[in-house]
Write an enzyme that holds these catalytic residues in place. Structure first.
Site, PDB file in Angstrom:
ATOM      1  N   TYR A  57       0.832  -1.193   0.000  1.00 38.02           N
ATOM      2  CA  TYR A  57       0.000   0.000   0.000  1.00 38.02           C
ATOM      3  C   TYR A  57       0.874   1.254   0.000  1.00 38.02           C
ATOM      4  CZ  TYR A  57      -3.252   3.539   1.568  1.00 38.02           C
ATOM      5  OH  TYR A  57      -3.993   4.671   1.658  1.00 38.02           O
ATOM      6  N   ASP A  58       1.891   1.236   0.869  1.00 36.76           N
ATOM      7  CA  ASP A  58       2.773   2.398   0.957  1.00 36.76           C
ATOM      8  C   ASP A  58       3.452   2.670  -0.377  1.00 36.76           C
ATOM      9  OD1 ASP A  58       3.844   1.905   4.412  1.00 36.76           O
ATOM     10  OD2 ASP A  58       2.059   2.807   3.527  1.00 36.76           O
ATOM     11  N   LEU A 104     -11.226  26.066   7.724  1.00 36.50           N
ATOM     12  CA  LEU A 104     -11.734  27.435   7.706  1.00 36.50           C
ATOM     13  C   LEU A 104     -12.297  27.792   6.338  1.00 36.50           C
ATOM     14  CD1 LEU A 104      -8.664  29.107   9.455  1.00 36.50           C
ATOM     15  CD2 LEU A 104     -10.936  28.877  10.455  1.00 36.50           C
ATOM     16  N   LYS A 138      -1.212  32.276   7.951  1.00 39.07           N
ATOM     17  CA  LYS A 138      -1.689  30.917   7.681  1.00 39.07           C
ATOM     18  C   LYS A 138      -0.499  30.120   7.154  1.00 39.07           C
ATOM     19  CE  LYS A 138      -5.437  28.379   5.471  1.00 39.07           C
ATOM     20  NZ  LYS A 138      -4.660  27.342   4.783  1.00 39.07           N
ATOM     21  N   LYS A 336      -6.851  34.468   2.000  1.00 44.25           N
ATOM     22  CA  LYS A 336      -5.769  33.902   1.193  1.00 44.25           C
ATOM     23  C   LYS A 336      -5.028  34.977   0.399  1.00 44.25           C
ATOM     24  CE  LYS A 336      -5.477  29.828   0.795  1.00 44.25           C
ATOM     25  NZ  LYS A 336      -6.226  28.650   0.401  1.00 44.25           N
ATOM     26  N   CYS A 441      18.112  15.758 -33.239  1.00 47.10           N
ATOM     27  CA  CYS A 441      18.668  15.999 -31.911  1.00 47.10           C
ATOM     28  C   CYS A 441      19.727  17.095 -31.988  1.00 47.10           C
ATOM     29  CB  CYS A 441      19.282  14.694 -31.375  1.00 47.10           C
ATOM     30  SG  CYS A 441      20.019  14.884 -29.753  1.00 47.10           S
TER      31      CYS A 441
HETATM   32  S1  IVH Z   1      -7.144  27.529  12.910  1.00 44.26           S
HETATM   33  C1  IVH Z   1     -11.329  25.362  13.065  1.00 44.26           C
HETATM   34  N1  IVH Z   1      -4.941  28.860  12.599  1.00 44.26           N
HETATM   35  O1  IVH Z   1      -5.271  26.185   7.805  1.00 44.26           O
HETATM   36  C2  IVH Z   1     -10.135  25.910  12.369  1.00 44.26           C
HETATM   37  N2  IVH Z   1      -5.412  27.167  11.027  1.00 44.26           N
HETATM   38  O2  IVH Z   1      -8.182  25.926   6.593  1.00 44.26           O
HETATM   39  C3  IVH Z   1      -8.856  25.549  12.987  1.00 44.26           C
HETATM   40  N3  IVH Z   1      -3.635  26.838   9.366  1.00 44.26           N
HETATM   41  O3  IVH Z   1      -6.366  23.025   8.773  1.00 44.26           O
HETATM   42  C4  IVH Z   1      -7.683  26.026  12.249  1.00 44.26           C
HETATM   43  N4  IVH Z   1      -2.288  28.388  10.109  1.00 44.26           N
HETATM   44  O4  IVH Z   1      -3.838  23.446   8.682  1.00 44.26           O
HETATM   45  C5  IVH Z   1      -5.717  27.886  12.100  1.00 44.26           C
HETATM   46  N5  IVH Z   1      -2.987  30.109  12.517  1.00 44.26           N
HETATM   47  C6  IVH Z   1      -3.768  29.147  12.025  1.00 44.26           C
HETATM   48  C7  IVH Z   1      -3.394  28.397  10.895  1.00 44.26           C
HETATM   49  C8  IVH Z   1      -4.245  27.404  10.427  1.00 44.26           C
HETATM   50  C9  IVH Z   1      -2.458  27.433   9.205  1.00 44.26           C
HETATM   51  C10 IVH Z   1      -4.147  25.742   8.497  1.00 44.26           C
HETATM   52  C11 IVH Z   1      -4.550  24.526   9.249  1.00 44.26           C
HETATM   53  C12 IVH Z   1      -6.017  24.356   8.984  1.00 44.26           C
HETATM   54  C13 IVH Z   1      -6.225  25.187   7.757  1.00 44.26           C
HETATM   55  C14 IVH Z   1      -7.626  25.804   7.822  1.00 44.26           C
END
Ligand code: IVH
Length: 748
Positions: A57-58, A104, A138, A336, A441
C-alpha cells in the site's frame, strides 16, 4: 515520416519509472493508482479489512505522490486525488480526535473580510468596534494535534479527515519545537495543543537537492516535503529532516487557562511552544486588511511558506456563541493571498537531452522575482505545451503558443516549479515566429527526433533522440548517472568533473574512469586548472576505492531505461550475484522463455523492465561497455535477505488462483522471507503452492517430485495463519527455523 520510437505497451505503466512517464501516461497511471488506493482505503478504513500488505500500500501511495510531485497539474485538478488526499494516507494507526479538527472558510478580497466582520457583529448583536480579532499567518504546512496527559506528550495525530487522523507520535517526538513535557507546574491534566508542522524553505531546497543528487523523488513544495517527512515509517528519517511547529489552537483541554485566543497563544509560549511572531491583535476589518497587505509584502522574506492570514474572534466565549456552520467555524476565516505571478520575457527555448534521450524544452527567461525566488528557467514540458495544447488535447493559455521574445506571465502557487500561465499577445514582437521543435537531436550527430507512442498507440507528446548510444548527450548523461551518489558515488568525481573529462575525450564510457590513473602519465590531470597533485592523488584513491562495488549499485549504474534504484535493488536481491544476473540478462535478450518467466516472477518486475533489459543486452555496443567495465571492477554479491525463515533460500512457484491473498502479496511476502519466487517449475523448485485451477505447473511439479502445498498449508508454513504452531524455539528463546515443521490444525 519519422519512425515511431519504441515504447512500452499500455498495460504496463505500473512498471515504468516516474521519470520516464510522459504527461499522458502520468495521467493514466495517476488515475489508475487513485482508484486502486481509494479501493484499499475503503477496505482498510471503512471495512477494517485490508487486502494488501502495508508495504504494498505504501508503495502505491508513494508512487501516487511522486507522480503528483512531478506533474503538479494533476494534483491541482479536481477528482480522485482530492478523495484520496482526504483519507488518512498510510498505515499509521488511527487516532480518533477527541474534538474534531475542522477547517476554515476562505476570503479572497477586502470585501470578503468586511462581510465576515459585519456578519459576526450581526450575529452577536454587537457593534463592529467591540470585536477584537487575533490575526495569524496561515502557515502552509500540516495541522497536527498533540495530546498531553499529566503534562506528558502521549499522542501526535495528523488531521486526516478531521475526525480521525494518523498516529505519528514517534516521528513528532523528533521535532525540537514539540516539548515532550510541558513547562509549568499547573498544566491541565488533559491538554491537546494544535498547530502547524512545516519545513523551512531553505531546508526544503536543501532536501530537494539531496533527493535530486540521489535520483530520488523531488518534492513539489515545502508542504509536501513536510508531509512526506512526517509520514516516514522510520522516525530517524523524520529526525534527519528539519521540521518546525507553530502552536495556534487547542482540542480537548480539561481546564482552559485563558479566555481569549491571544491569551491562549501567550500560554502556549509559556508551556514551551513556539508561536508565530507575526501574530497581531486587530480591532477592525480595515486593520485586518492592512495587516494582510503588510504580511503579504513580508511573505517572500519569510523562511517558511504562508498562503494567507487567519482571522479569529479573540474572545473565546464569543467563539462559543458563534459556533460552526457545518464544518467551518463562524468565528474564523482564512484570508488567502493571490497566487504569485510575475511578467517577464521568454528569451530563448533550449532543448535538453536526458540520459534516455528524452528532449525537454526549457524556457530561458529574463530573471524575475516571484515570491522571493528569482526565476530564470521554466520547463516548457514538450512540443504540444509550447503550441498551447495540453495533455488531453485541451487548449492551454486559450490555445496561444509561446514564441521567443514573448512576454509571459509565470506563476508560483505555493509550488516551486513555476508554470507559464499566460502570454501577453499585445506585447508579441511583430517578427516573432512560432517555435519550431527540432526534428533532429541538437547533438553533433543530428539524429532524427521521434515522438513516443502513448499507451493507446497514439503519438505521444514526448520526443526522443533516436541516436541512443551514439548521442553524446545521452553518453554524458549516462556518465553523470554512473558517478552519482546512488551509483558509483566517487568522491571528487561529480557532474562537473565528468563533463570536463568527457569534453577532453579522456572519459567516453564508464570503464575509462578506471583507466585514468594508468593513462595519467600522458593525460596529466594535475595540469587542469583547479587540480593539483594532491587532489589528483585523492581522486585516484577514490576511484580505486570503488573498484569493489555492490551489485545493486552496479546494476543501477548501467543506466538501463526503467531500471531505477528500486528496480536495481530488486534485481540484485533476486539474482544475488552479477554472474547469475548477467547470464539471465543475456538469456532474456535472446528471448529465452524460462529466463523471462524467472525475471517476471520477481516482485514489481514486469514486461516493461524486462523488455528494456532485453533491449539493452541485445545491443553489441552495450555489451561492450559492460564487458570493459567488469574487467575493471569487482561486483560484490547482493546482501542476502535478512529474514531467516522456513522458506529462506527456497524457490517457490505460485499457481492456480489464491483465495486469501493477491498474487502480488504472496510474491512480496515470500520474497520478504527470503524465498525466490519463480514463474516456472523445474527440478530446482522447492515448493509449488497450488490453488484451484492449477494446471500444467502442478503437473510439472508432480513430475519432478516437488513439494506441493495448498494456500493454507503455505500460510501455515510461513507462520501467517492463525492457530498453527509452526516455529520451534531454540534454547535461547529465539526462533529456530532450520527444521520447519508443518503442524496441521485438527479438522483441516
Ligand atoms: S485555525 C477550526 N490557525 O489552515 C479551524 N489554522 O483551513 C482551525 N492553518 O487546517 C484552524 N495556520 O492546517 C488555524 N494560525 C492558524 C493556521 C491554520 C495554518 C491551516 C490549518 C487548517 C487550515 C484551515
Amino acid at each position: 515520416m519519422a519512425k515511431k520510437a519504441q515504447t512500452s505497451p499500455g498495460p504496463d505503466l505500473a512498471g515504468l519509472e516516474i521519470s520516464d512517464l510522459t504527461p499522458l501516461e502520468a495521467r493514466a497511471e495517476w488515475t489508475r493508482l487513485a482508484e486502486v488506493i481509494a479501493g484499499h482505503d475503503q477496505r482498510y478504513y471503512q471495512e477494517d479489512a485490508p487486502s494488501v500488505a502495508d508495504a504494498e500500500y505504501d508503495a502505491l501511495r508513494q508512487r501516487f505522490n511522486a507522480i503528483e510531485a512531478r506533474f503538479p497539474e494533476l494534483a491541482s485538478a479536481a477528482s480522485p486525488s482530492r478523495k484520496v488526499g482526504a483519507a488518512p494516507s498510510s498505515r499509521f494507526s488511527k487516532v480518533r480526535h477527541a474534538v474534531p479538527m475542522l477547517s476554515l472558510e476562505n476570503a479572497f478580497s477586502g470585501d470578503d473580510v468586511r462581510d465576515f466582520v459585519a456578519r459576526i457583529a450581526r450575529f452577536l448583536k454587537l457593534s463592529e468596534q467591540e470585536i477584537d480579532f487575533s490575526a495569524e499567518p496561515k502557515i502552509d504546512g500540516l495541522s497536527m494535534s498533540l495530546r498531553y496527559e499529566g503534562g506528558e506528550l502521549v499522542t501526535a495525530a495528523t488531521r486526516g479527515d478531521g475526525s480521525e487522523g494518523e498516529d505519528v507520535t514517534a516521528n513528532i517526538r523528533t521535532l525540537q519545537d514539540v516539548p515532550t513535557r510541558l513547562k509549568g507546574a499547573d498544566v491541565p491534566a488533559i491538554c491537546e495543543v494544535r498547530g502547524e508542522v512545516y519545513m523551512t524553505k531553505a531546508a526544503f531546497l536543501a532536501l530537494n537537492e539531496r533527493q535530486m543528487a540521489a535520483g530520488e523523488t523531488v518534492f513539489a513544495n515545502p508542504r509536501n516535503s513536510a508531509a512526506g517527512s512526517l509520514r516516514q515509517k522510520d522516525p530517524s528519517v523524520t529526525a534527519s529532516r528539519p521540521l518546525g511547529f507553530f502552536a495556534y489552537a487547542w482540542g480537548e483541554i480539561s481546564a482552559r487557562p485563558a479566555t481569549t485566543q491571544s491569551g491562549m497563544i501567550a500560554w502556549f509560549e509559556r508551556i514551551g511552544f513556539r508561536t508565530n511572531p507575526l501574530t497581531r491583535l486587530c480591532h477592525s476589518a480595515e486593520e485586518l486588511i492592512a495587516l494582510h497587505r503588510a504580511i503579504e509584502e513580508e511573505r517572500a522574506g519569510l523562511d517558511y511558506d504562508i498562503d494567507g492570514v487567519v482571522y479569529k474572534v479573540d474572545r473565546i466565549d464569543w467563539q462559543e456563541r458563534l459556533g460552526f456552520v457545518s464544518r467551518t467555524p463562524r468565528w474564523g476565516i482564512a484570508h488567502k493571498f493571490a497566487a504569485e505571478q510575475a511578467t517577464t520575457v521568454l528569451r530563448d527555448i533550449e532543448i535538453q537531452v536526458g540520459r534516455t534521450g528524452a528532449l525537454t524544452p526549457v524556457g530561458r527567461l529574463d530573471p524575475v522575482g516571484v515570491g522571493g525566488v528569482i526565476v530564470q528557467n521554466v520547463t516548457l514540458h514538450n512540443e504540444d505545451y509550447i503550441r498551447g495544447i495540453g495533455n488531453k488535447g485541451e487548449a492551454l493559455r486559450e490555445g496561444r503558443d509561446l514564441r521567443i521574445n514573448d512576454t509571459v506571465v509565470i506563476q508560483r502557487a505555493g509550488d516551486v516549479i513555476p508554470q507559464v500561465v499566460d502570454v501577453v499577445i499585445d506585447k508579441r514582437p511583430k517578427d516573432a515566429e512560432p517555435f519550431r521543435f527540432p526534428v533532429v537531436c541538437p547533438c553533433a550527430l543530428h539524429t532524427e527526433v521521434v515522438r513516443e507512442e502513448t499507451a493507446s498507440g497514439e503519438e505521444g507528446s514526448r520526443a526522443r533522440c533516436s541516436g541512443e548510444f551514439a548521442c553524446p548527450y545521452q553518453k554524458i548523461e549516462h556518465l553523470k548517472l554512473f558517478v552519482s551518489r546512488r551509483a558509483f558515488d566517487i568522491d571528487g568525481l561529480g557532474e562537473k568533473q565528468i563533463q570536463t573529462f568527457f569534453d577532453r575525450e579522456w572519459v567516453r564510457e564508464p570503464a575509462d574512469i578506471f583507466t585514468l590513473e594508468a593513462r595519467n602519465a600522458s593525460l596529466k590531470l594535475e595540469d587542469i586548472e583547479g587540480y593539483g597533485a594532491t587532489s589528483v592523488a585523492n581522486l585516484f584513491a577514490a576511484i580505486a576505492g570503488r573498484r569493489n562495488i555492490a551489485l545493486e549499485r552496479f546494476v543501477y549504474a548501467l543506466g538501463m531505461r526503467h531500471v531505477g534504484e528500486t528496480t536495481a535493488q530488486i534485481l540484485a536481491r533476486g539474482y544475488g550475484s552479477w554472474q547469475v544476473f548477467h547470464d539471465a540478462c543475456l538469456k532474456v535478450a535472446a528471448s529465452d522463455a524460462v529466463a523471462i518467466a524467472e525475471m517476471d516472477a520477481l516482485d514489481q518486475i514486469g514486461d516493461t523492465v524486462i523488455a528494456s533489459i532485453g533491449a539493452y543486452f541485445r545491443e553489441d555496443h552495450n555489451r561492450g561497455i559492460v564487458d570493459r567495465l567488469i574487467a575493471e571492477v569487482t561486483i560484490l554479491d547482493a546482501e542476502k535477505p535478512r529474514a531467516n525463515s522456513t522458506v529462506t533460500g527456497k524457490t517457490v512457484v505460485f499457481t492456480g488462483s489464491l483465495e486469501r491473498m493477491t498474487r502480488e502479496e504472496a510474491k512480496a511476502t515470500a520474497e520478504r522471507l527470503g524465498a525466490k519466487v519463480s514463474g516456472s517449475v523445474s527440478k530446482k523448485t522447492n515448493i509449488v503452492v497450488a490453488g484451484p485451477g492449477a494446471g500444467s505447473k502442478l503437473a510439472e511439479a508432480r513430475k519432478h517430485g516437488v513439494t506441493v502445498l495448498t494456500e493454507d498449508e503455505w500460510l501455515a508454513l510461513i507462520g501467517q495463519w492463525g492457530g498453527l504452531v509452526v516455529w520451534q524455539r531454540d534454547a535461547r528463546g529465539t526462533h529456530d527455523f532450520r527444521e520447519p515443521r508443518l503442524i496441521k490444525r485438527s479438522g483441516t
